[in-house]
Design a protein around this motif. Sequence first.
Motif, PDB file in Angstrom:
ATOM      1  N   TYR A   6     -13.428  21.016 -14.652  1.00  0.00           N
ATOM      2  CA  TYR A   6     -12.022  21.199 -15.002  1.00  0.00           C
ATOM      3  C   TYR A   6     -11.967  21.747 -16.419  1.00  0.00           C
ATOM      4  CZ  TYR A   6     -11.375  18.155 -11.002  1.00  0.00           C
ATOM      5  OH  TYR A   6     -11.413  17.608  -9.745  1.00  0.00           O
ATOM      6  N   LEU A  60     -14.365  19.492 -18.580  1.00  0.00           N
ATOM      7  CA  LEU A  60     -14.766  18.240 -17.947  1.00  0.00           C
ATOM      8  C   LEU A  60     -15.666  18.568 -16.757  1.00  0.00           C
ATOM      9  CD1 LEU A  60     -11.300  16.473 -17.907  1.00  0.00           C
ATOM     10  CD2 LEU A  60     -13.116  16.221 -19.574  1.00  0.00           C
ATOM     11  N   PRO A  61     -16.527  17.673 -16.305  1.00  0.00           N
ATOM     12  CA  PRO A  61     -16.709  16.299 -16.784  1.00  0.00           C
ATOM     13  C   PRO A  61     -17.629  16.172 -17.990  1.00  0.00           C
ATOM     14  CG  PRO A  61     -18.154  16.678 -14.933  1.00  0.00           C
ATOM     15  CD  PRO A  61     -17.377  17.938 -15.119  1.00  0.00           C
ATOM     16  N   LEU A 101     -23.145  10.734 -21.524  1.00  0.00           N
ATOM     17  CA  LEU A 101     -22.202   9.644 -21.738  1.00  0.00           C
ATOM     18  C   LEU A 101     -21.476   9.687 -23.077  1.00  0.00           C
ATOM     19  CD1 LEU A 101     -24.195   6.663 -20.184  1.00  0.00           C
ATOM     20  CD2 LEU A 101     -22.451   8.055 -19.114  1.00  0.00           C
ATOM     21  N   GLN A 103     -18.636  10.988 -25.558  1.00  0.00           N
ATOM     22  CA  GLN A 103     -17.321  11.519 -25.239  1.00  0.00           C
ATOM     23  C   GLN A 103     -16.565  12.010 -26.460  1.00  0.00           C
ATOM     24  OE1 GLN A 103     -15.545   8.447 -22.852  1.00  0.00           O
ATOM     25  NE2 GLN A 103     -16.687   9.090 -21.063  1.00  0.00           N
ATOM     26  N   ASP A 131       1.209  16.122 -11.667  1.00  0.00           N
ATOM     27  CA  ASP A 131       0.277  15.603 -12.665  1.00  0.00           C
ATOM     28  C   ASP A 131       0.889  14.403 -13.379  1.00  0.00           C
ATOM     29  OD1 ASP A 131      -1.627  17.501 -12.116  1.00  0.00           O
ATOM     30  OD2 ASP A 131      -1.899  18.129 -14.209  1.00  0.00           O
ATOM     31  N   ALA A 134       1.025  11.437 -11.062  1.00  0.00           N
ATOM     32  CA  ALA A 134      -0.306  10.869 -10.855  1.00  0.00           C
ATOM     33  C   ALA A 134      -0.666   9.873 -11.946  1.00  0.00           C
ATOM     34  CB  ALA A 134      -1.346  11.980 -10.803  1.00  0.00           C
ATOM     35  N   ASN A 135      -0.257  10.166 -13.190  1.00  0.00           N
ATOM     36  CA  ASN A 135      -0.571   9.270 -14.305  1.00  0.00           C
ATOM     37  C   ASN A 135       0.544   8.243 -14.514  1.00  0.00           C
ATOM     38  OD1 ASN A 135      -3.030  10.311 -14.849  1.00  0.00           O
ATOM     39  ND2 ASN A 135      -2.563  11.024 -16.914  1.00  0.00           N
TER      40      ASN A 135
ATOM     41  N   MET B  20      -6.188  13.212  -9.599  1.00  0.00           N
ATOM     42  CA  MET B  20      -6.394  13.191 -11.046  1.00  0.00           C
ATOM     43  C   MET B  20      -7.618  12.364 -11.422  1.00  0.00           C
ATOM     44  SD  MET B  20      -4.288  14.901 -12.999  1.00  0.00           S
ATOM     45  CE  MET B  20      -3.701  14.162 -14.524  1.00  0.00           C
ATOM     46  N   LYS B  22     -10.408  12.271 -10.165  1.00  0.00           N
ATOM     47  CA  LYS B  22     -11.626  13.088 -10.151  1.00  0.00           C
ATOM     48  C   LYS B  22     -11.831  13.792 -11.487  1.00  0.00           C
ATOM     49  CE  LYS B  22     -11.427  13.937  -5.241  1.00  0.00           C
ATOM     50  NZ  LYS B  22     -10.960  14.892  -4.247  1.00  0.00           N
ATOM     51  N   ARG B  23     -10.711  14.052 -12.167  1.00  0.00           N
ATOM     52  CA  ARG B  23     -10.780  14.719 -13.458  1.00  0.00           C
ATOM     53  C   ARG B  23     -11.143  13.729 -14.556  1.00  0.00           C
ATOM     54  NH1 ARG B  23      -5.303  17.544 -15.320  1.00  0.00           N
ATOM     55  NH2 ARG B  23      -5.070  18.359 -13.221  1.00  0.00           N
ATOM     56  N   ILE B  25     -12.908  11.053 -16.789  1.00  0.00           N
ATOM     57  CA  ILE B  25     -14.316  10.786 -17.061  1.00  0.00           C
ATOM     58  C   ILE B  25     -14.490   9.458 -17.782  1.00  0.00           C
ATOM     59  CG2 ILE B  25     -15.065  13.175 -17.178  1.00  0.00           C
ATOM     60  CD1 ILE B  25     -14.731  12.879 -20.247  1.00  0.00           C
ATOM     61  N   HIS B  26     -13.382   8.761 -18.014  1.00  0.00           N
ATOM     62  CA  HIS B  26     -13.465   7.548 -18.822  1.00  0.00           C
ATOM     63  C   HIS B  26     -13.839   6.330 -17.996  1.00  0.00           C
ATOM     64  CE1 HIS B  26     -11.002  10.252 -21.290  1.00  0.00           C
ATOM     65  NE2 HIS B  26     -11.771   9.753 -22.231  1.00  0.00           N
ATOM     66  N   GLY B  27     -14.595   5.464 -18.588  1.00  0.00           N
ATOM     67  CA  GLY B  27     -14.920   4.186 -17.975  1.00  0.00           C
ATOM     68  C   GLY B  27     -15.825   4.289 -16.759  1.00  0.00           C
ATOM     69  N   LYS B  28     -16.521   5.422 -16.593  1.00  0.00           N
ATOM     70  CA  LYS B  28     -17.446   5.531 -15.461  1.00  0.00           C
ATOM     71  C   LYS B  28     -18.829   5.114 -15.950  1.00  0.00           C
ATOM     72  CE  LYS B  28     -14.482   8.379 -13.064  1.00  0.00           C
ATOM     73  NZ  LYS B  28     -14.288   9.386 -12.063  1.00  0.00           N
ATOM     74  N   SER B  29     -19.472   4.237 -15.207  1.00  0.00           N
ATOM     75  CA  SER B  29     -20.713   3.694 -15.754  1.00  0.00           C
ATOM     76  C   SER B  29     -21.952   4.463 -15.303  1.00  0.00           C
ATOM     77  CB  SER B  29     -20.834   2.212 -15.412  1.00  0.00           C
ATOM     78  OG  SER B  29     -20.736   2.038 -14.021  1.00  0.00           O
ATOM     79  N   HIS B  31     -23.895   8.037 -14.528  1.00  0.00           N
ATOM     80  CA  HIS B  31     -23.829   9.431 -14.929  1.00  0.00           C
ATOM     81  C   HIS B  31     -25.029  10.177 -14.333  1.00  0.00           C
ATOM     82  CE1 HIS B  31     -23.185  12.356 -18.558  1.00  0.00           C
ATOM     83  NE2 HIS B  31     -23.233  12.974 -17.408  1.00  0.00           N
ATOM     84  N   VAL B  66     -20.717  13.507 -12.423  1.00  0.00           N
ATOM     85  CA  VAL B  66     -21.852  14.408 -12.253  1.00  0.00           C
ATOM     86  C   VAL B  66     -21.669  15.576 -13.212  1.00  0.00           C
ATOM     87  CG1 VAL B  66     -23.143  15.849 -10.642  1.00  0.00           C
ATOM     88  CG2 VAL B  66     -21.953  13.801  -9.816  1.00  0.00           C
TER      89      VAL B  66
END
Lengths: 595, 124
Positions: A6, A60-61, A101, A103, A131, A134-135, B20, B22-23, B25-29, B31, B66
């Motif tokens: 993204y 991202l990611p 990892l 950020q 969008d 979604a949030n 969203m 999927k977009r 990236i926070h808090g994912k343990s 990688h 990923v």
Amino acid sequence: MGFRNYILVCGGTGCESSKADLIYKTLIEEAAAQGVADQVQVIKTGCFGFCEQGPIVKILPEDSFYVKVRPEDARELISEHVIKGREVTRLLYNKTPKKPLEQVEDIQFYQKQLRVVLRNCGVIDPENIDDYIANDGYVALEKALFEMSGDDIINEMKLSGLRGRGGAGFPTWMKWNFTKQAEGDVKYVVCNADEGDPGAYMDRSTLEGDPHSVLEAMTICGKAIGAHQGFIYIRAEYPLAIHRLEVAMKQAREYGLLGKNILGSGFDYDIEIRLGAGAFVCGEETALLQSIEGHRGMPLPRPPFPASKGLWGKPTVINNVETWANVPVIIARGGAEFAKVGTQDSRGTKVFALTGKVKNSGLVEVPMGTTLREIVFDIGGGIAGGRKFKAVQTGGPSGGVITEENLDTPIDFGGLQRIGSMMGSGGMIVMDDSDCIVDVAKFYLEFTRDESCGKCFPCRIGGKSLYNLLDKITIGNGTEEDLEELKTIAHAMQKGSLCALGQTAPNPVLSTMRYFPEEYEAHIRDKKCPAGKCKKLIRYQIDPSKCIGCTACSRKCPVGAISGELKKPHSINQSACIKCGVCRQTCKFSAITIE
Amino acid sequence: MAKLSLEELRALRARESARMAKRDIHGKSIHVVVGMGTCGIQAGAKVTLNSIVDEIEAKGLKDVIVTQAPCQGKCDQEPVVEVYSPALGAVAYGKVDARLARQIVDEHIIAGRIIKDHQIDLEA
């Protein structure tokens, strides 16, 4: 198959002015040309805040933070980053590839920040209502319409402790409560988006990055107080914010989130935009309401306050953009949860537009109670060009300067008032030792003098008199009596002016006189400007021991005031010199000094 | 677009939140890093990457991101995949084809077992 990458492109006004829109389009074209259009989604978001480094592109990611990107970089971002997984190191903020990892939050500019108002800026596409939804978008509206009474909503606002972010800091729940209790069938809700402080762009960025948050909040308020019509008063010089608001309103109407019978609840509510012509005084609430009604924007005496007699004489709630943007968070998560952040005096966060002589200028949101030192030195990265910190102006033309000794004061409404400034709407201008404090005061008085509506004489005549006295001091004609005169007029304006514009216009003068008396004295007694800014009080001199006679300065001097033979020290004819400073910028040997 | 009812709005939000997420990236343990240098791509890293992402989607895993990375200097072992997780630390696998890619998702990430036969040492 889902998207692999993204790409978020900043779509704030700052980055757009540096071709962010072209970058966005080029990225889409390049993704198609290089055959990865189905693997990468390009999204234009609101402001990332780190404007100093714009245009900003985040991928991202990997969370790669690319800065100062140009349209011609799009090809490489696609071919290297998206296709080969190689970060384009030269465009990365810290120029080193990231470890797994790691950020963006690890960038110092973003540490110590907490994004509540700007929660969606740089995250969602502001022109796509999905969008926002979604949030957790419109969760608060659901709650307000189906689970809460008007009093429940106001009680939640009370628990939150939210105070108005436009400057004065009046408790928001009280405004709502007064308006709810006021007699009348017709009531209005108004959003004050007439942001006018020099250097301030918090509200513009919020509207550009997250317009639905304001629409949702105004609808919730309508339910709470029994209003069915809202107005957003925004200056015409914010075309992008207006465009995004219009798109958002259209989408909200299509989904039935504005209009008749919202979500089948039976509640009707709609919003209209009113464009202002960019008069500073129209940010004052009574003048703003006058302007919406089609009259000349001039303040009215208060009371009556808008809560009892506002737009077309009807009870009206008027809040600033940033105040509104907090409301959906308070209703969705609960007032008590919101109140966990901040200080006893001021709950929640505050957005500041950090500008001036600071390294990382940009949009900053911090918890109330953060110190100025943390904002200027940790987030802002300190003073640009290795110069010395002098002061910060908060509160725009209504505020005052804050000096080194008060840098550790926690920022909240009360704290800033105690040190002679004010919160204001969130402009924060940093000054270094090359800024003359009298000149700064003169700049603000020139602004308020020009922006006075002229209705009441303390402001109209007082502002002009203050400006004239300051001008007199900066050209070397000031006397000791002028200092007393400044104070007398300032106090008269504070007491006698009709609205906050005149009442607060003297603040920059009083505050600079309080913290920098010696600098005023130097101008008056010694006829010197210590910062080397006031042209009438400085002389450019050539140091004969350093001048090698290269003639560079004499060729650049626009008035031919510099003479001398080749390879011999030059000299400046003071009577011809216009003090433009070009010679000093030109000299490679630091031979030209200011005295 | 028709006006939404409360239920329709909630259904829309659930759908859009999943999109969203999927977009996010926070808090994912966990990688996963796929080596996508020229050597990796030549050895089939694109197929590997797609297999991993598709398997993660198929199994509905939400705690994993990923990303791609350039060549790590083990060109003879490409495609190289590294997995970082709190339980197993950093583990690298070599010569990861589509089948092994799915196996990494199922055994390493879901079951929490290192696939010893294919493990390589990037430092050596």
